[in-house]
Design a protein around this motif. Structure first.
Motif, PDB file in Angstrom:
ATOM      1  N   ILE A   1       0.822  -1.221   0.000  1.00 23.09           N
ATOM      2  CA  ILE A   1       0.000   0.000   0.000  1.00 23.09           C
ATOM      3  C   ILE A   1       0.857   1.273   0.000  1.00 23.09           C
ATOM      4  O   ILE A   1       0.785   2.083   0.935  1.00 23.09           O
ATOM      5  CB  ILE A   1      -0.996   0.000   1.185  1.00 23.09           C
ATOM      6  CG1 ILE A   1      -0.301  -0.319   2.514  1.00 23.09           C
ATOM      7  CG2 ILE A   1      -2.107  -0.973   0.941  1.00 23.09           C
ATOM      8  CD1 ILE A   1      -1.226  -0.175   3.727  1.00 23.09           C
ATOM      9  N   PRO A   2       1.690   1.486  -1.029  1.00 21.95           N
ATOM     10  CA  PRO A   2       2.626   2.625  -1.033  1.00 21.95           C
ATOM     11  C   PRO A   2       1.950   3.978  -0.878  1.00 21.95           C
ATOM     12  O   PRO A   2       2.495   4.879  -0.242  1.00 21.95           O
ATOM     13  CB  PRO A   2       3.330   2.497  -2.381  1.00 21.95           C
ATOM     14  CG  PRO A   2       2.411   1.659  -3.221  1.00 21.95           C
ATOM     15  CD  PRO A   2       1.742   0.707  -2.279  1.00 21.95           C
ATOM     16  N   ASP A   3       0.749   4.157  -1.444  1.00 22.33           N
ATOM     17  CA  ASP A   3       0.081   5.454  -1.386  1.00 22.33           C
ATOM     18  C   ASP A   3      -0.363   5.826   0.035  1.00 22.33           C
ATOM     19  O   ASP A   3      -0.458   7.009   0.366  1.00 22.33           O
ATOM     20  CB  ASP A   3      -1.147   5.468  -2.303  1.00 22.33           C
ATOM     21  CG  ASP A   3      -0.755   5.368  -3.780  1.00 22.33           C
ATOM     22  OD1 ASP A   3       0.416   5.672  -4.084  1.00 22.33           O
ATOM     23  OD2 ASP A   3      -1.602   4.977  -4.594  1.00 22.33           O
ATOM     24  N   SER A   4      -0.641   4.817   0.849  1.00 21.26           N
ATOM     25  CA  SER A   4      -1.151   5.074   2.202  1.00 21.26           C
ATOM     26  C   SER A   4      -0.195   4.614   3.282  1.00 21.26           C
ATOM     27  O   SER A   4      -0.532   4.663   4.463  1.00 21.26           O
ATOM     28  CB  SER A   4      -2.503   4.357   2.385  1.00 21.26           C
ATOM     29  OG  SER A   4      -3.449   4.787   1.437  1.00 21.26           O
ATOM     30  N   ARG A   5       0.992   4.184   2.904  1.00 15.43           N
ATOM     31  CA  ARG A   5       1.905   3.577   3.864  1.00 15.43           C
ATOM     32  C   ARG A   5       2.247   4.520   5.023  1.00 15.43           C
ATOM     33  O   ARG A   5       2.256   4.128   6.183  1.00 15.43           O
ATOM     34  CB  ARG A   5       3.192   3.133   3.161  1.00 15.43           C
ATOM     35  CG  ARG A   5       4.168   2.418   4.078  1.00 15.43           C
ATOM     36  CD  ARG A   5       5.255   1.750   3.271  1.00 15.43           C
ATOM     37  NE  ARG A   5       5.927   2.694   2.387  1.00 15.43           N
ATOM     38  CZ  ARG A   5       6.673   2.330   1.342  1.00 15.43           C
ATOM     39  NH1 ARG A   5       6.807   1.058   1.049  1.00 15.43           N
ATOM     40  NH2 ARG A   5       7.270   3.242   0.594  1.00 15.43           N
ATOM     41  N   GLY A   6       2.522   5.794   4.710  1.00 12.39           N
ATOM     42  CA  GLY A   6       2.875   6.741   5.755  1.00 12.39           C
ATOM     43  C   GLY A   6       1.759   6.906   6.774  1.00 12.39           C
ATOM     44  O   GLY A   6       2.012   6.950   7.984  1.00 12.39           O
ATOM     45  N   ASP A   7       0.526   7.000   6.286  1.00 13.01           N
ATOM     46  CA  ASP A   7      -0.612   7.144   7.192  1.00 13.01           C
ATOM     47  C   ASP A   7      -0.785   5.911   8.061  1.00 13.01           C
ATOM     48  O   ASP A   7      -1.067   6.011   9.260  1.00 13.01           O
ATOM     49  CB  ASP A   7      -1.902   7.388   6.396  1.00 13.01           C
ATOM     50  CG  ASP A   7      -1.903   8.737   5.702  1.00 13.01           C
ATOM     51  OD1 ASP A   7      -1.075   9.599   6.064  1.00 13.01           O
ATOM     52  OD2 ASP A   7      -2.725   8.934   4.790  1.00 13.01           O
ATOM     53  N   VAL A   8      -0.625   4.741   7.448  1.00 13.51           N
ATOM     54  CA  VAL A   8      -0.787   3.488   8.197  1.00 13.51           C
ATOM     55  C   VAL A   8       0.286   3.373   9.273  1.00 13.51           C
ATOM     56  O   VAL A   8       0.006   3.006  10.419  1.00 13.51           O
ATOM     57  CB  VAL A   8      -0.740   2.273   7.254  1.00 13.51           C
ATOM     58  CG1 VAL A   8      -0.683   0.974   8.049  1.00 13.51           C
ATOM     59  CG2 VAL A   8      -1.953   2.268   6.329  1.00 13.51           C
ATOM     60  N   LEU A   9       1.518   3.690   8.924  1.00 18.02           N
ATOM     61  CA  LEU A   9       2.610   3.625   9.898  1.00 18.02           C
ATOM     62  C   LEU A   9       2.362   4.574  11.066  1.00 18.02           C
ATOM     63  O   LEU A   9       2.570   4.222  12.227  1.00 18.02           O
ATOM     64  CB  LEU A   9       3.941   3.962   9.220  1.00 18.02           C
ATOM     65  CG  LEU A   9       4.506   2.905   8.266  1.00 18.02           C
ATOM     66  CD1 LEU A   9       5.695   3.472   7.503  1.00 18.02           C
ATOM     67  CD2 LEU A   9       4.916   1.659   9.026  1.00 18.02           C
ATOM     68  N   GLU A  10       1.915   5.781  10.748  1.00 18.54           N
ATOM     69  CA  GLU A  10       1.657   6.759  11.803  1.00 18.54           C
ATOM     70  C   GLU A  10       0.502   6.304  12.691  1.00 18.54           C
ATOM     71  O   GLU A  10       0.536   6.483  13.919  1.00 18.54           O
ATOM     72  CB  GLU A  10       1.354   8.128  11.201  1.00 18.54           C
ATOM     73  CG  GLU A  10       1.283   9.235  12.239  1.00 18.54           C
ATOM     74  CD  GLU A  10       1.170  10.613  11.614  1.00 18.54           C
ATOM     75  OE1 GLU A  10       1.228  11.594  12.368  1.00 18.54           O
ATOM     76  OE2 GLU A  10       1.023  10.706  10.377  1.00 18.54           O
ATOM     77  N   LEU A  11      -0.515   5.698  12.091  1.00 18.77           N
ATOM     78  CA  LEU A  11      -1.649   5.209  12.861  1.00 18.77           C
ATOM     79  C   LEU A  11      -1.211   4.093  13.807  1.00 18.77           C
ATOM     80  O   LEU A  11      -1.580   4.073  14.987  1.00 18.77           O
ATOM     81  CB  LEU A  11      -2.753   4.702  11.926  1.00 18.77           C
ATOM     82  CG  LEU A  11      -3.979   4.076  12.606  1.00 18.77           C
ATOM     83  CD1 LEU A  11      -4.658   5.083  13.525  1.00 18.77           C
ATOM     84  CD2 LEU A  11      -4.955   3.551  11.552  1.00 18.77           C
ATOM     85  N   LEU A  12      -0.405   3.167  13.298  1.00 15.62           N
ATOM     86  CA  LEU A  12       0.079   2.064  14.132  1.00 15.62           C
ATOM     87  C   LEU A  12       0.916   2.583  15.301  1.00 15.62           C
ATOM     88  O   LEU A  12       0.770   2.124  16.442  1.00 15.62           O
ATOM     89  CB  LEU A  12       0.892   1.084  13.294  1.00 15.62           C
ATOM     90  CG  LEU A  12       0.128   0.294  12.222  1.00 15.62           C
ATOM     91  CD1 LEU A  12       1.106  -0.510  11.371  1.00 15.62           C
ATOM     92  CD2 LEU A  12      -0.905  -0.634  12.859  1.00 15.62           C
ATOM     93  N   GLU A  13       1.785   3.542  15.018  1.00 19.93           N
ATOM     94  CA  GLU A  13       2.626   4.102  16.082  1.00 19.93           C
ATOM     95  C   GLU A  13       1.784   4.841  17.124  1.00 19.93           C
ATOM     96  O   GLU A  13       2.046   4.763  18.330  1.00 19.93           O
ATOM     97  CB  GLU A  13       3.663   5.037  15.479  1.00 19.93           C
ATOM     98  CG  GLU A  13       4.738   4.313  14.664  1.00 19.93           C
ATOM     99  CD  GLU A  13       5.648   5.264  13.913  1.00 19.93           C
ATOM    100  OE1 GLU A  13       5.445   6.488  14.033  1.00 19.93           O
ATOM    101  OE2 GLU A  13       6.558   4.785  13.214  1.00 19.93           O
ATOM    102  N   SER A  14       0.764   5.541  16.663  1.00 21.87           N
ATOM    103  CA  SER A  14      -0.103   6.278  17.595  1.00 21.87           C
ATOM    104  C   SER A  14      -0.906   5.318  18.467  1.00 21.87           C
ATOM    105  O   SER A  14      -1.081   5.553  19.677  1.00 21.87           O
ATOM    106  CB  SER A  14      -1.056   7.191  16.819  1.00 21.87           C
ATOM    107  OG  SER A  14      -0.347   8.182  16.100  1.00 21.87           O
ATOM    108  N   MET A  15      -1.391   4.232  17.877  1.00 21.71           N
ATOM    109  CA  MET A  15      -2.128   3.245  18.650  1.00 21.71           C
ATOM    110  C   MET A  15      -1.213   2.567  19.663  1.00 21.71           C
ATOM    111  O   MET A  15      -1.606   2.290  20.803  1.00 21.71           O
ATOM    112  CB  MET A  15      -2.757   2.199  17.721  1.00 21.71           C
ATOM    113  CG  MET A  15      -3.829   2.750  16.784  1.00 21.71           C
ATOM    114  SD  MET A  15      -5.227   3.522  17.635  1.00 21.71           S
ATOM    115  CE  MET A  15      -5.938   2.107  18.491  1.00 21.71           C
ATOM    116  N   ASP A  16       0.028   2.318  19.262  1.00 20.37           N
ATOM    117  CA  ASP A  16       0.997   1.738  20.185  1.00 20.37           C
ATOM    118  C   ASP A  16       1.260   2.694  21.350  1.00 20.37           C
ATOM    119  O   ASP A  16       1.473   2.269  22.492  1.00 20.37           O
ATOM    120  CB  ASP A  16       2.299   1.434  19.440  1.00 20.37           C
ATOM    121  CG  ASP A  16       3.257   0.593  20.268  1.00 20.37           C
ATOM    122  OD1 ASP A  16       2.812  -0.400  20.880  1.00 20.37           O
ATOM    123  OD2 ASP A  16       4.450   0.918  20.306  1.00 20.37           O
TER     124      ASP A  16
END
Length: 216
Positions: free
Chosen positions: A76-91
């Motif tokens: 998911i290259p187009d949304s990868r940054g958002d997904v990574l940030e979401l995962l880090e925020s949930m963590d």
């Protein structure tokens, strides 16, 4: 609308669910830990500290695994940054639960009985707020149209947390017979618990932007 990658690679979808399960589990352990502390059940409280530390460790491992997959397999290259940030925020929410429970263990505050019900309500608001955030995150990966159904609950529980926090702080500082240092310690504990809901709302605000971007 869902991420195509989660349809095609079930392993990724399962890891996301497993990670979010750990965030949710940390909230339940936090609430049970606070209850055990207020009941002076030291054995149960110590077990919740141990359990939440284990959950945090597993959650970190799952997050790192997901981050590696997103980078190395160019998912998911187009949304990868958002997904990574979401995962880090949930963590970060998981870490907040663990940190708050450890703070009880380290400082051992003497919380007088008149505050117990409100402290439990504050803990419950924090857990409900994060749980609503977990449901929002699940929807982001599986059904974008359902995200809004959960995000408004994050705001509701954050507002409830603020109300309980304010009420508690007023009760603490209206007790003129208590030393100022003791009242300040209790205030800091109340604020620290309330911050969990604040951080969950911060994540919700970010998720609203991710949803808009995905919808364009």
């Amino acid at each position: 609308m869902t991420f195509d990658i989660l349809k095609k690679r079930f392993g990724v979808g399962r890891r996301v669910d497993d990670f979010l399960d750990k965030v949710s589990e940390s909230g339940m352990l936090f609430q049970l830990g606070v209850e055990a502390y207020l009941k002076a059940n030291q054995e149960s409280f110590a077990k919740k500290i141990e359990d939440i530390s284990t959950v945090e460790h597993v959650g970190d491992a799952l997050r790192r695994d997901l981050e590696e997959l997103l980078y190395t397999q160019t998912l998911i290259p187009d949304s990868r940054g958002d997904v990574l940030e979401l995962l880090e925020s949930m963590d970060g929410l998981l870490d907040r639960f663990k940190g708050s429970l450890w703070r009880f263990d380290i400082e051992q505050p003497d919380i007088y009985p008149e505050l117990h019900d409100d402290i439990l309500e504050l803990a419950s608001c924090a857990v409900e707020c994060v749980e609503s955030m977990v449901r929002s995150a699940r929807a982001f990966f599986k059904d974008l149209t359902a995200v809004a159904d959960h995000l408004h609950k994050v705001s509701y529980w954050e507002s409830q947390s603020d109300k309980v926090s304010t009420r508690l702080q007023k009760l603490v500082f209206n007790k003129d017979d208590l030393p100022l240092s003791y009242r300040m310690q209790l205030r800091d504990f109340i604020r620290h618990m309330d911050k969990i809901s604040d951080r969950a709302e911060d994540v919700a605000d970010k998720l609203r932007i991710y949803v808009i971007k995905r919808s364009l």
